[in-house]
Design an enzyme around this catalytic site. Sequence first.
Site, PDB file in Angstrom:
ATOM      1  N   ASP A 124       4.169  -4.468   3.498  1.00 18.29           N
ATOM      2  CA  ASP A 124       5.623  -4.599   3.536  1.00 18.29           C
ATOM      3  C   ASP A 124       6.039  -5.987   3.978  1.00 18.29           C
ATOM      4  O   ASP A 124       6.983  -6.577   3.431  1.00 18.29           O
ATOM      5  CB  ASP A 124       6.238  -3.533   4.451  1.00 18.29           C
ATOM      6  CG  ASP A 124       5.496  -3.370   5.783  1.00 18.29           C
ATOM      7  OD1 ASP A 124       4.604  -4.186   6.085  1.00 18.29           O
ATOM      8  OD2 ASP A 124       5.805  -2.396   6.509  1.00 18.29           O
TER       9      ASP A 124
ATOM     10  N   HIS B 135       0.829  -1.201   0.000  1.00 19.45           N
ATOM     11  CA  HIS B 135       0.000   0.000   0.000  1.00 19.45           C
ATOM     12  C   HIS B 135       0.871   1.262   0.000  1.00 19.45           C
ATOM     13  O   HIS B 135       2.077   1.234   0.257  1.00 19.45           O
ATOM     14  CB  HIS B 135      -0.909   0.016   1.226  1.00 19.45           C
ATOM     15  CG  HIS B 135      -0.142  -0.091   2.519  1.00 19.45           C
ATOM     16  ND1 HIS B 135       0.543   0.979   3.079  1.00 19.45           N
ATOM     17  CD2 HIS B 135       0.077  -1.128   3.343  1.00 19.45           C
ATOM     18  CE1 HIS B 135       1.137   0.609   4.185  1.00 19.45           C
ATOM     19  NE2 HIS B 135       0.884  -0.677   4.368  1.00 19.45           N
TER      20      HIS B 135
END
Length: 489
Positions: free
Chosen positions: A344, A34
């Site tokens: 991540d 994101h």
Amino acid sequence: MTSLVPRKPYTDDELRRLYPDGLELRQVQILMRHGERTPVSARFQNTGLPPFWPYCASVRQMKTAIMAHGGEKGDAPFSTLEWKRRLETFGRDDRPVVAAGPKGEVDDVCDMGSLTDLGRQSTFKLGLRLRHLYVDRLKFLPPVISSTDFMYLRSTPIPRALESMQQAFSALYPPSAREPDSTGRFPAPVILTRAPGDETLFPNDSNCRRFAQLSRAFAQRAADRWNDTEDMHYLNKLIGKWMPPDRPRVAVDSRPRLSGIMDTINATDAHGPDTKLPPEFYDARGRQIMEKIAVEEWFDGYKESKEYRTLGIGGLLGDVVERMVGSAEGRGSQVRFGLSGCHDTTLAAVLASLGAFETTEWPRFTSHIAIEMFRKSDTAAAATGSWWASMFGKATSAQIGRKPTPELTLVEKKKMDGYYVRLRYNDEPVTIPGCKPNGKHLEGDESFCTLAAFKEIVDKFTPFNWRHQCHMNTGVPGIPPEVPEPAGH
């Protein structure tokens, strides 16, 4: 630097080297982190950092599907309720007050962990770069589409991941590139999500008991290694005065944890001057230390433990391989292009589990991995002809995507001949150690792994029953494995 600075578009010479003659691009699966967001929790208000940030203009334009009058019959159409969201929080004596930004803003205020306006911009720009490469330069995807049937669109249940993927899709195929159907509208894209208990698009320690145990064990090892070191002493001298009075020491397992401190630093670094920490938090050496320790704490388990890989990311990579092999087999309803909104921890887990995360840098906002599958142009594969034909052709009975490599017959292995897999992380190719031996990569370029070799590597940590395995070995110590289990082989 926490926001990704994209490299310049490939030159014609670079493009020829990356996509050589004789190889036909057959499938692309994108895993994207994101975009920029707010911190996942409020920290360091003692520095003057406001807990609420006014960077989410989207909350002025919320829409909800509402059933119209007559819905009791079950056949009423839906309409849309447009509304504006404001956040409420605690005031003095626990009285409710409207949450406000640093200058009293109340209408654009983000919730914790929300995708900000900047995050929307960066993920939209990622979609533009994907269109430039795969539509304009490579002609791999059509410039205009009438449906998304050839796409696999998916997101984790976290709103910032879903919204980021939607932003990227909207740039890849803007309204001008979507053809309406007979009703005059473009068919709504199907976006797949899962219940939290089934989610494998990120390492799911909340719903996998054994993985949570392993994660805690590796986190404790990192704390034991780093808490009493010169590096940690440096961090304490730098920012220790800002830690809570009852827990004044910076440590891997402090409160906030070192990774949580880094989270707030990264989020503030990406945004405007009204939401910044004191200058010492952005000290270059201090940030390098934090990233180095956090990367070890969170991702070394994938490099060292097969069980860690299996429970943390094996299900996702098993799905990726299954879609690639399905395309090679020529089965119907094949995926031409995939786009998944994730995190991540997803990207680093994928790369580390393949032995290809040799860095101490935490994945930046809007980072992505492109998993590309190629076929030699002269390959006499079962799925010959155009991808359009294979998409709607008759499905074969054999499905070898989830079948472990040692159990494949010679005929099944033959179906993968002439196919290659290449990963690019933020537009840079990576090499998988197990693909380096002769016969396991494209001659002259080790970054092109044979599909058979790639599947064999992933098969070794693809779970056979993820839910069941999440409850196995809970009485066994988490680390270290008795026998080394290096990733990427």
